[in-house]
Enzyme design. Structure first.
Site, PDB file in Angstrom:
ATOM      1  CB  SER A 193      -0.916   0.051   1.237  1.00  6.58           C
ATOM      2  OG  SER A 193      -1.882  -0.941   1.147  1.00  6.58           O
ATOM      3  CB  CYS A 218       2.966   8.391  -8.069  1.00  5.54           C
ATOM      4  SG  CYS A 218       1.621   7.227  -8.058  1.00  5.54           S
TER       5      CYS A 218
END
Lengths: 458, 458
Positions: free
Chosen positions: A41, A45
């Site tokens: 998780s 980016c």
């Protein structure tokens, strides 16, 4: 006995799906999630900003920890790689502890969220020390360790796309001399070349050496086997560190081996609820799937965290007994290199040609605020519209602070199949600190409307 | 002989229309424009920033000078007030040089762009020295002269709307102690009270004294007749300078005297091409007209430079033999007070009630960038959606830097009558420096979708 759902892949799509499922069904469902790495998780980016120093630590990039997931009732197993899927027996095979042990586990429902893998150019030296991908938090850790240990002076970034320019910024911020090498005629091949040229010029203005239309021939190494130069058909570039920003492709080798249907780009094909076609009880989401491009109608592969999260949420909702769909994308993406913001949505000129749209274009230069307001910055907006109908087909924006998110107006217009003439009426927010009295998108829409009318008359 | 078009009013709407007309028809049309003041084509919205010091001079606010207009072939006459319209004889009566001389001029087509006039509270002392409106460049000049001469210490701003909060910021920037007095329960009555409360708290955090639900009883003056305090039913506030930000209404006294049709808010009523209904050869645009609110279907009065410019352009295009329409507005407005950004579009809760929409709401707190990215700021987003259908009816945003222009996504969604559930799929730009992986608008759309579903079940 409760139903068991096996999730393969512990990043955005997989864990969003697992979390949503647990939220909806609680103890009524057993959720086992396998992740081959040791992070889950996280925001991939964000890696360039971690390496560039904007973000202090990898922990900041983790949206939810392993412990949090476990407290939510998910049986999350890291460093556990699913090595095979048996759809007939409805089992997965799992290798843990670096392959030391393995076991099989049955499932009622299977969620594939295996992500994407970087495309590595097939040239000599590509696996040398000092050559780094930036796909996973592990990659980022390795690169940061090396940067701090080896104190490089010159970086060469291979690839001029999103990752390429973001890593160029990161290297600039760390004080390195930076070259970017791309086979495209301009950096940012996700823009039309005329807009890419603006990025090119701005990057050179930042002191970044940009080499376009160049073929990568290999990486030269020193006696210790560490990269020391990048060899291209346009010359040899000295490099103390080499960064790979050469794009990704769907990681679907497991799915393929299991006989699941793959699309033209190698991604899994699902219905609107994220059920894999023709595979009962198998679901997929994230960078391993292809999605519908709502402008062209074609399936495309777009690896983006925002889609992965949405798809995971949709998948989890449906698997949890609710109802949600992921209708597709219009191809929106935003990025920046230092203070230059870059955004796009919809189709490029070359996409239009491939798909069969005849089009006109309009490019306008404007400012992000009223021209007289402090901090007003330059912004160039390009619209592509279908000939005759004037339907908006695509938009691109390159400009300084305050430019990129304006693309959202065009993304919503595309979603609703607006014409550029309809767009000229849009009631967009105006006040001097936020926009000129004619918003740049409205000016572009007016110019595109004129171009459509001319093409009709001509 | 060429056709003569007489334009009444030389600001955004009038001069946009005149310019577009000249562009399309050149010497084929005679355009005479009358402006009673001595400034034309300026950004009235910029006045608070000029007074606050962000903008250096009035010249910066002038989009096009008198000379430029004249060079474009417009017979522009400033300090010339149209005092009457004779529709039967197709003539206007003009007074120039402060009424010293007057003359009549015939027209073939008449363009009314008479703008809006400030609503001045009818209380004792309202016309005293030291009390300023900020409607025109002339008003701004007078106020700035006074601020520099009298060096006031305390300012009281009457009104908590856009002009009120922008002038509060201007006064803060000039180093004054500032109170804002409003009869509404919260500042920014163009927001729902729950969102206005956030503005209230933020303004107090900036050291601005905000007095809500207060009635203005008058302005106390000193022996020289200058304002020295503002008297309210909640107490007397010392004031060295008083600023009026009490809104505007259409300036249509000329039109009314000429028997032209006015709407519920006192504005002229036009068709989509900006032709005044039932008045052959009479056109109108800008702050003196009412427009269609595309959400409720009602006519409304919205005085905004962006609408005035668009309407002027549309008017000029049609009068010039082209074709364009102004379909209406969705009620978008953005503003800021210091670093707090405020935006709205569509209907408030109370508007929904008045119109007959049953609705649900969703409010979410989020951040403008990925939470881990430097400069991430808080943003609160509220959506109002129709019960059962889930159609978006309105949106409000209050947050720090990077918040306001996100309202445009909702404005385009409203324009296209999207439901909040459809909005959850929108492909908005994502990268850590620009947005969290779930854009605040998407989070709000998800929450509103849940609220709609609950209301259906309930």
């Amino acid at each position: 006995m409760s139903e068991r759902v096996v999730v393969v892949g512990g990043d955005a799509a997989g864990m969003s799906a697992a979390s949503q499922l647990k939220r909806l069904r609680g103890d009524d469902v057993e959720v086992v999630a396998f992740e081959r790495g040791h992070f889950v998780s996280y925001s991939a980016c964000g890696i360039p900003y971690w390496i560039g120093g904007d973000v202090a630590s990898a922990d900041d990039l983790v949206a939810r920890t392993i412990d949090q997931h476990r407290r939510n009732g998910i049986d999350l197993r890291t460093e556990s790689e699913v090595t095979a899927i048996d759809l007939d027996r409805r089992e997965v095979e799992v290798a843990d502890q670096a392959g030391a042990t393995s076991y099989r586990m049955g499932f009622d429902q299977l969620v594939l969220a295996t992500g994407a893998r970087p495309r590595r150019p097939d040239v000599p030296g590509i696996d040398a020390a000092g050559v780094f991908g930036v796909q996973t938090l592990g990659d980022g850790e390795r690169m940061l360790d090396d940067l701090e240990r080896s104190r490089p002076r010159r970086a060469v970034v291979i690839g001029g796309g999103y990752i390429g320019i973001e890593m160029a910024e990161a290297m600039v911020k760390r004080g390195l001399e930076v070259s970017v090498v791309t086979r495209s005629p301009e950096p940012m091949a996700t823009l039309d070349p005329d807009m890419g040229r603006l990025v090119h010029a701005a990057m050179e203005g930042m002191g970044i050496d940009v080499r376009t239309s160049v073929r990568l021939d290999g990486i030269e190494t020193d006696d210790d086997g560490r990269a020391r130069a990048v060899v291209t058909d346009g010359g040899v570039l000295d490099a103390d560190v080499v960064v790979l920003g050469t794009g990704v492709e769907p990681e679907t080798s497991l799915a393929s081996a299991a006989g699941l249907p793959l699309g033209r780009w190698g991604g899994l094909i699902t219905d609107l609820q994220m059920r894999v076609f023709d595979a009962d009880g198998v679901w997929a989401a994230g960078d391993c799937v292809e999605v519908i491009d709502l402008v062209s109608g074609n399936r495309v592969h777009v690896a983006l965290g925002t889609h992965a999260n949405k798809q995971g949420q949709v998948l989890g909702t449906n698997l949890g007994g609710g109802y949600a769909t992921f209708p597709g994308v219009v191809g929106t993406a935003v990025s920046k290199v230092c203070d230059l913001e870059i955004a796009r949505t919809g189709l490029l000129e070359k996409d239009c040609e491939k798909v069969g749209f005849s089009f006109v274009t309009a490019v306008v230069e404007s400012s992000t605020r009223a021209g007289y307001f402090p901090g007003a910055q330059s912004i160039t907006t390009k619209l592509v519209a279908e000939q005759r109908t004037g339907r908006l087909l695509g938009a691109q924006i390159v400009g300084r602070e305050g430019s990129a998110k304006r693309i959202d107006v065009c993304a919503v217009a595309l979603w609703n199949r607006m014409t550029v003439e309809e767009m000229t009426g849009l009631d967009l927010g105006y006040a001097p600190p936020f926009s000129p009295v004619w918003d740049p998108v409205l000016i572009a829409a007016r110019k595109a409307t004129t171009a459509v009318a001319r093409a009709v008359r001509g």
